[in-house]
Design an enzyme around this catalytic site. Structure first.
Site, PDB file in Angstrom:
ATOM      1  N   ASN A 236      48.848  61.819  48.916  1.00 34.40           N
ATOM      2  CA  ASN A 236      48.027  61.293  50.014  1.00 34.40           C
ATOM      3  C   ASN A 236      48.494  59.912  50.450  1.00 34.40           C
ATOM      4  OD1 ASN A 236      46.286  63.489  50.321  1.00 34.40           O
ATOM      5  ND2 ASN A 236      44.878  62.751  48.743  1.00 34.40           N
ATOM      6  N   GLU A 271      41.316  67.848  43.734  1.00 35.42           N
ATOM      7  CA  GLU A 271      42.526  68.611  43.406  1.00 35.42           C
ATOM      8  C   GLU A 271      42.361  69.412  42.110  1.00 35.42           C
ATOM      9  OE1 GLU A 271      43.203  64.318  41.934  1.00 35.42           O
ATOM     10  OE2 GLU A 271      42.189  65.347  43.581  1.00 35.42           O
TER      11      GLU A 271
END
Length: 356
Positions: A236, A271
């Site tokens: 990210n 995640e």
């Protein structure tokens, strides 16, 4: 041709043809009517209903035995002969059942005026009958004579009233069904992760409880895997959240297509993913976890035509013990602890400790 399903004694020579071009017929209505009463009542109201709608009308001569027919057919509209003693009890029975309470019940008093006069009933008799019908679950109460000349002005008005009540009932049934479809849709949405389209944490918690209960009751093995994407924050940070989302979608798809039929995959959050392994001992669960790890690490992820990422995962494995709780919380907690150990030991590995 109007299709009739007769319950009980056969009604001979009863054949009704529907005129599809009759403007009084609402062809858009698609739900059945069940008429319950004696022969005279059924014959009269079959003739009335066939000019109101163009779908199936079913009949029953036995009020006491009709509840099973209602459960099987689930008609939208139920027309009951009020003069039969069991009709009020049938209304009460239907409205008490959650799966049948939506059925629109019309109670019809078919006594002619002369019979009412002969019995010497007071003027308030019909009001009391109406109140009693509604108190016992009827949605509507009508007085329509079954022996009246169908061409008379009163018969025409009665026909209009009956049609209006049936259409009112069908509107209510239609709204109920639409609400049920909406609720089902919302329930499915509430249990699905919108990004990966996998079942979400809420679905996992429900499924885990069911699987643990089943495993205990049937004395069958059950295992669980929690996996986490290694260094996902760096994806990210370096490439942006859209790339991170794309990576999670690809990872979820790869997981889903590389598990066994009996395995259940969930997005636990962020995640993290959970896999419930039914009928699976600890060593077999460890083997599944290692195969899943290689499935992710051995092949790169093509995010788009220009960007390819190497992704690894860490996995914690736990198997159900007789000392575990029936909600699956201790099993989940053990797998999570093993996941943290796998990450602290270098990541891209499986850790399974059997003592918990």
């Amino acid at each position: 041709m109007l299709r009739l399903l007769i319950q009980g004694e056969c009604i001979s020579s009863l054949e009704l043809t529907i005129n599809k071009n009759d403007p009084s017929i609402d062809a858009s209505i698609d739900a059945s009517i069940l008429v319950v009463g004696n022969k005279q009542f059924i014959t009269s109201f079959l003739k009335r209903t066939c000019y109101i709608r163009s779908s199936t009308v079913e009949v029953s001569l036995e009020v006491d035995d009709v509840i099973q027919l209602i459960k099987t057919r689930q008609p939208a509209i139920l027309i009951l002969q009020a003069t039969q003693v069991a009709s009020l009890q049938l209304c009460r029975q239907i409205k008490k059942q959650k799966l049948l309470g939506w059925i629109y019940c019309i109670l019809i008093n078919d006594l002619p005026e002369i019979a009412i006069t002969t019995k010497g009933l007071d003027p308030n008799w019909e009001l009391r009958e109406c109140a009693q019908a509604l108190e016992n679950g009827a949605d509507a109460y009508l007085r329509i004579s079954s022996i009246r000349n169908q061409d008379s002005a009163i018969a025409v008005a009665e026909h209009r009233l009956l049609k209006a009540q049936i259409e009112a009932g069908l509107r209510g049934v239609r709204l109920y069904r639409e609400a049920m479809h909406t609720n089902d849709f919302l329930s499915r949405i509430a249990l699905v992760d919108p990004l990966t389209e996998l079942s979400n944490r809420r679905a996992m918690e429900w499924e885990l409880r069911q699987q643990v209960e089943h495993a205990f009751s049937q004395s069958t093995p059950l295992s669980l895997i929690i996996l986490d994407v290694d260094y996902f924050k760096s994806i990210n940070d370096n490439y942006g959240h859209p790339v991170g989302d794309r990576a999670l979608k690809l990872l979820a798809s790869r997981l889903k297509h590389n598990l066994r039929i009996q395995d259940s995959l969930f997005r636990y959050g962020g995640e993290e993913f959970v896999i419930i392994l039914s009928h699976t001992e600890v060593e077999e669960a460890r083997a599944v976890a290692n195969r899943v790890r290689h499935t992710i690490s051995d092949q790169p992820f093509h995010i788009d035509r220009r960007l390819v990422l190497r992704i690894t995962i860490s996995l914690g494995v736990a198997s159900l013990k007789h000392t575990d709780d029936h909600r699956g919380e201790s099993l989940l907690r053990c797998a999570d602890q093993n996941l943290r150990i796998a990450k602290s030991n270098g990541r891209n590995r499986v850790y399974c400790c059997c003592n918990h």
